[in-house]
Design a protein around this motif. Sequence first.
Motif, PDB file in Angstrom:
ATOM      1  N   ASP A 135       0.971  -1.460  -0.073  1.00 53.51           N
ATOM      2  CA  ASP A 135      -0.192   0.066  -0.074  1.00 53.51           C
ATOM      3  C   ASP A 135       1.093   1.239  -0.172  1.00 53.51           C
ATOM      4  OD1 ASP A 135      -1.664   1.991   0.550  1.00 53.51           O
ATOM      5  OD2 ASP A 135      -2.395   1.419   2.351  1.00 53.51           O
ATOM      6  N   GLY A 137       0.021   4.074   0.657  1.00 56.11           N
ATOM      7  CA  GLY A 137      -0.049   4.958   1.767  1.00 56.11           C
ATOM      8  C   GLY A 137       0.615   5.001   3.036  1.00 56.11           C
ATOM      9  N   SER A 141       2.485   8.561   4.085  1.00 57.38           N
ATOM     10  CA  SER A 141       2.297   9.216   5.356  1.00 57.38           C
ATOM     11  C   SER A 141       3.468   9.456   6.017  1.00 57.38           C
ATOM     12  CB  SER A 141       1.216   8.314   6.117  1.00 57.38           C
ATOM     13  OG  SER A 141       1.936   6.984   6.531  1.00 57.38           O
ATOM     14  N   THR A 159      -7.044   4.222  -6.447  1.00 61.68           N
ATOM     15  CA  THR A 159      -6.551   5.831  -6.817  1.00 61.68           C
ATOM     16  C   THR A 159      -5.893   5.841  -7.989  1.00 61.68           C
ATOM     17  OG1 THR A 159      -6.081   6.060  -4.135  1.00 61.68           O
ATOM     18  CG2 THR A 159      -5.098   7.713  -5.840  1.00 61.68           C
ATOM     19  N   LEU A 266      -9.663   6.266   1.347  1.00 64.92           N
ATOM     20  CA  LEU A 266      -9.165   6.596   2.483  1.00 64.92           C
ATOM     21  C   LEU A 266     -10.197   7.337   3.521  1.00 64.92           C
ATOM     22  CD1 LEU A 266      -5.946   8.758   1.032  1.00 64.92           C
ATOM     23  CD2 LEU A 266      -5.946   6.294   1.901  1.00 64.92           C
ATOM     24  N   GLN A 270      -7.328  10.144   7.659  1.00 64.81           N
ATOM     25  CA  GLN A 270      -6.257   9.774   6.710  1.00 64.81           C
ATOM     26  C   GLN A 270      -6.231  11.011   5.989  1.00 64.81           C
ATOM     27  OE1 GLN A 270      -7.208   5.829   5.174  1.00 64.81           O
ATOM     28  NE2 GLN A 270      -5.756   4.998   6.212  1.00 64.81           N
ATOM     29  N   TYR A 274      -3.229  13.777   5.647  1.00 63.88           N
ATOM     30  CA  TYR A 274      -2.374  14.012   4.481  1.00 63.88           C
ATOM     31  C   TYR A 274      -2.469  15.213   4.127  1.00 63.88           C
ATOM     32  CZ  TYR A 274      -2.263   8.864   3.993  1.00 63.88           C
ATOM     33  OH  TYR A 274      -2.131   7.368   4.211  1.00 63.88           O
TER      34      TYR A 274
END
Length: 291
Positions: A135, A137, A141, A159, A266, A270, A274
Amino acid sequence: MSTKKEGNQYDKIFKENLESVTLALIEKVFQIQVASYEMMSQELQRTLERKPDQLLKVTDKQGATFLLQIEFQLADEPDMVYRMLEYMGILSRKYKLPVKQYVVFLSEQKPTMETHIEQENLTFSFYLVQFSTIDYGLFLSSDKGDEVVFAVLGNFGNTTPETAASLIVQRLNETSTSKVERDKHLQQLRVLANLRKLTPFVEIMIESISQYIKEEDDILFKRGEQKGEERGRLEGRLEGRLEGRLEGKLEEKTVTILKFLKDGMLTTQQLASYFDVTEEFIESLRQTLDK
């Protein structure tokens, strides 16, 4: 671009960011809870010479101490299992510690390399992790640009590449402490994107990069204009221009958040983290989509 040249480019980036990306992989991907670690010498020499990409002595939170070897692999090497077996023998003999071995595969194609050997009096295997299944993310992050750049090698899920590009570039801009650092990370990002053969993604990224560089340089230039006899008047003009820019940034950020809300990948928390906005702001945008 030749395979050798590609390899040299990715080698350079991994060497520059090695400790950050290694620790991120250990905790976020390998799920090893580190209590302490020590970087070990990568020079191994017996009857043959080997140099691991990364070698650490790790003590986890359960009190177990072991060697952790990580190899970053761009090519699907058929003999990788034998290479890792050689490492296992040399490391075990030298350090007299248990050894955990991970190969992190960077290409998008599915690796076909063998990961285990089962023969009479010999059972051996290593862990194979394909970066494109992680992932993105997990890296996006991070507060460290050295980690964020590797989000481009991860899995975007639902995405779109355009949205992912915008988020990665924005995050690098937010985490950079200087223009020099930001430019270094953005250049690394472009190289890593090419290693994934994501040509449309690269074009979107370059456009985003150009936008950020132009905007940031323009602000820095105007800050320089504040010096001099007309400082007070320029400060007033600059304040108005910056206010306009901030409004424009918020509008651009809102468009990107709306795309993510449509994707539904998300959570509100989150997205707020972000984009550095409140959860109430995210929820207000979500309500506009529901109408």
